[in-house]
Write a protein that holds these residues in place. Sequence first.
Motif, PDB file in Angstrom:
ATOM      1  N   UNK A   1       0.842  -1.187   0.000  1.00 13.01           N
ATOM      2  CA  UNK A   1       0.000   0.000   0.000  1.00 13.01           C
ATOM      3  C   UNK A   1       0.884   1.246   0.000  1.00 13.01           C
ATOM      4  N   UNK A   2       0.420   2.297  -0.680  1.00 12.08           N
ATOM      5  CA  UNK A   2       1.214   3.507  -0.802  1.00 12.08           C
ATOM      6  C   UNK A   2       0.338   4.740  -0.615  1.00 12.08           C
TER       7      UNK A   2
ATOM      8  N   UNK B   1       6.128   2.550   6.865  1.00 12.45           N
ATOM      9  CA  UNK B   1       6.510   2.342   5.463  1.00 12.45           C
ATOM     10  C   UNK B   1       5.351   2.656   4.534  1.00 12.45           C
ATOM     11  N   UNK B   2       4.145   2.248   4.915  1.00  9.13           N
ATOM     12  CA  UNK B   2       2.966   2.527   4.099  1.00  9.13           C
ATOM     13  C   UNK B   2       2.742   4.029   3.982  1.00  9.13           C
ATOM     14  N   UNK B   3       2.957   4.757   5.087  1.00  7.21           N
ATOM     15  CA  UNK B   3       2.661   6.186   5.131  1.00  7.21           C
ATOM     16  C   UNK B   3       3.820   7.066   4.682  1.00  7.21           C
TER      17      UNK B   3
ATOM     18  N   UNK C   1      -0.562   4.299  -5.763  1.00  7.10           N
ATOM     19  CA  UNK C   1      -1.520   3.334  -5.241  1.00  7.10           C
ATOM     20  C   UNK C   1      -2.716   3.154  -6.161  1.00  7.10           C
ATOM     21  N   UNK C   2      -3.080   4.223  -6.877  1.00  6.13           N
ATOM     22  CA  UNK C   2      -4.264   4.193  -7.717  1.00  6.13           C
ATOM     23  C   UNK C   2      -3.926   4.216  -9.206  1.00  6.13           C
ATOM     24  N   UNK C   3      -2.649   4.187  -9.516  1.00 10.27           N
ATOM     25  CA  UNK C   3      -2.254   4.373 -10.904  1.00 10.27           C
ATOM     26  C   UNK C   3      -2.753   3.250 -11.798  1.00 10.27           C
TER      27      UNK C   3
END
Length: 609
Positions: free
Chosen positions: A145-146, A189-191, A574-576
Motif C-alpha cells: 500500500x502507498x 513504510x505505508x505512510x 496506489x491508484x495508478x
Amino acid sequence: MDGKKLEYKGDKALKELDKLTRKADEVQENLLREILTRNGETEYLNKYLFGSKDISEFKKSVPVITYKAIRPYIQRIANGEASSLITAHPITEMLCSSGTSAGEPKLMPSIEEDLDRRTFLYNLIMPIMNQYITGLDEGKAMFLYFVKAEMSTPCGLPAPTVLTSYYKSKHFKFRSRDPYTDFTSPDEAILCNDSNQSMYCQLLAGLVHRNQVLRLGAVFATAFLLAISFLKRKWMNICNDIRDGQVDPTEVTDPKCRTAMSAILLRPDPRLADEIEAICSRDSWKGIICQLWPKAKYIEAVVTGSMAQYIPSLQYYSNEKLPLVCPMYASSECYFGVNLKPLCSPDKVSFTLLPNMGYFEFIPLGVNGTLVLDVDEDEEVPQSKLIGLVDVKLGCYYELVVTTFSGLNRYRIGDVLQVTGFHNKAPQFRFICRRNVVLSIDNDKTNEEDLHKSITVAKKLLEPYNALLVEYTSYAETSSVPGHYVIYWEIIQCSSALSSSLVKNKTMNEILTNQLDLNVLEDCCIAVEEELDYNYRRCRANDKSIGPLEIRVVKPGTFESLMDFFINQGGSINQYKTPRCIKSSAALKLLDSNVKARFFSPRDPTWTP
C-alpha cells in the motif's frame, strides 16, 4: 452508518450483507429519502426542487450530470465557500481522483461518514474470503500500500487520494483489532511519501516474513507488478540488509521508516538472505512469487477492466498456481460493491452492489443484452430514461449513476457495467469499461473493452517467440490525413530459452529487426484491426477515412517512466492505472522518445456492407 460500522465483522458482517441485499429496494428508497432530507436545502438541489424532499420530484427534476456540471460548485467550496452549496455536512476533504482514466484529476467532495461506509465495505472482504479459504488469520498479509503526498485546496481543505485518506484515517490505524490485518508492512513504510523508500521497506519486510505470508497483493495489478520490477533491481541490496541485520542508509533515509525496520530486522540472518539470493539469482523468474512466499494462497488486486492486461504477467510470475482475487469495486466518488465469489476466474468477476453505499441509478445502453454506446459523455440524458438498482435486467448493459450524501446528485460515474445475476434483490455487475476512454478518427468509436479484446487476440501471435506483451497504450494520430490508430507495445522475452525453432538463439532485438519477425508484428497490426468493430473496419476499408493501424514497440521500462510522469503530475502510485488512451502531448513525447521499431497493417481489414 449510525456509528455501527465496526460492529459488522465475521458472521455479523455476512448477516448484515444478506439483510441489506434482501431489502435492496427498501434500503435504496430510504437512503435517497435521507439524502434529500439532509441536502434538500443546499443551493444545488434547491434550484431544482425548491425545498421539496419528495423522491418523485427528485427523479423528475434533478438532471443527470458529469463532472463538468458539478465542478463550479466544487471549485467554490475549494476556494472557501460553505459546504452547504452541495451538502448539509461539512466537507472534510476533497478527494483527488487518479486522473489517468479521463486524462486529468478531479476533486470529489468527501464527508466524515464516507470513511464509515468505506470501512463497512472493507470489513466484508475477509468474511467472504473465509467461506472459501480457512486459516487466513494464522499468518500475515503482504499487501503493498502507498500514500501520495497530500495537496490542499486554496482554502486549506486536504486533497488526498481516496486511498491515502483511508490509510491516514483512524479506521486504518485501529485495524489491529482485526486478526486479518496483520500486515508485513509497518505503518511507517505505508505512510512514507517517498514511494521508492516505501517500496523498499515493504518488500524487505515481506521477505523477512516470507514463511508467514498467506496473502499477497496490492490495490491494482500495476502496483504489484511494479514491485516485482523493483525487486529485480534491488534484491541484492535487500539480501545484504537481511544478512547484516540493518537497513542500508543509502536506500532508506526516512527516520520513521528506519526505526520501524529496525524493529523487524532484529538480528543478522545470513541463512534467510542466502535462501532469497538463491531464488532471485535464477535465470528465469517464472513462478518467483510462489518461490519467495511458499505459503501464499492467493494474490489480491484489481484485475478487471484495463487491469485485465496484467493477468498473463501475474500468472507468469506465480506460475499460474495462485488465484487472482479481485475483492471489491470502488472509486473516488463512491464505494460500490464486493465480489461474493472471490476465487472465480478473473474474466468471470462480478460485483454485488451494496444498496447502503449510495443511491444508484442506471442509464440503459442498448436492448436485448446488446451494448450500444449511443449516449455521449456530454449529451443530456432524460431523467425518465434512468432505472433503479433492483430494476436492471439480466445480461443488459448500463452506465452507473450515483447520488451521495457528500453532494453528488445523479452523477455519471462513466463506468459501463453488465448485469450477470442477482444476490437476493441486489444485482451483480461485470465491469466492462470506462466509457470515456475511446479512440476516434472519424465515425468510429473504440472503447476500452474493444481495444483490450483486439489486443488480446493479436498478442497471441507473439507466443511462438516466447515473447510477452507486458503493457500498452494508444492514441489517435490525426496530424496527417487520414488519421490512424497508434498503439504502443512494450514486449519482453519470458525466458532465455526460446520455444520456437524458427527463432532459436535470437535475442528480442533480433526478433524485432529481421524480415520474418517484421511480418509477425505486421500480422499483429492487422489482427488488432480485424477485431475492432464494424464502424472502424468500414472507415478503414471502404471510406478510407482511417489509415493503417500502427504498432510502435518501445524500450523495456518505458511504461514505468510513463507511470513516473503521471505520478509527478499529481497521480498516485496506489491508484495508478496505465491510461489506455493518451491525450497528453508530454506523455506522447516520452513514449515516442523510447520507440525502437514501428509496424503498420499490411492490408485493409475485412469489411462487408
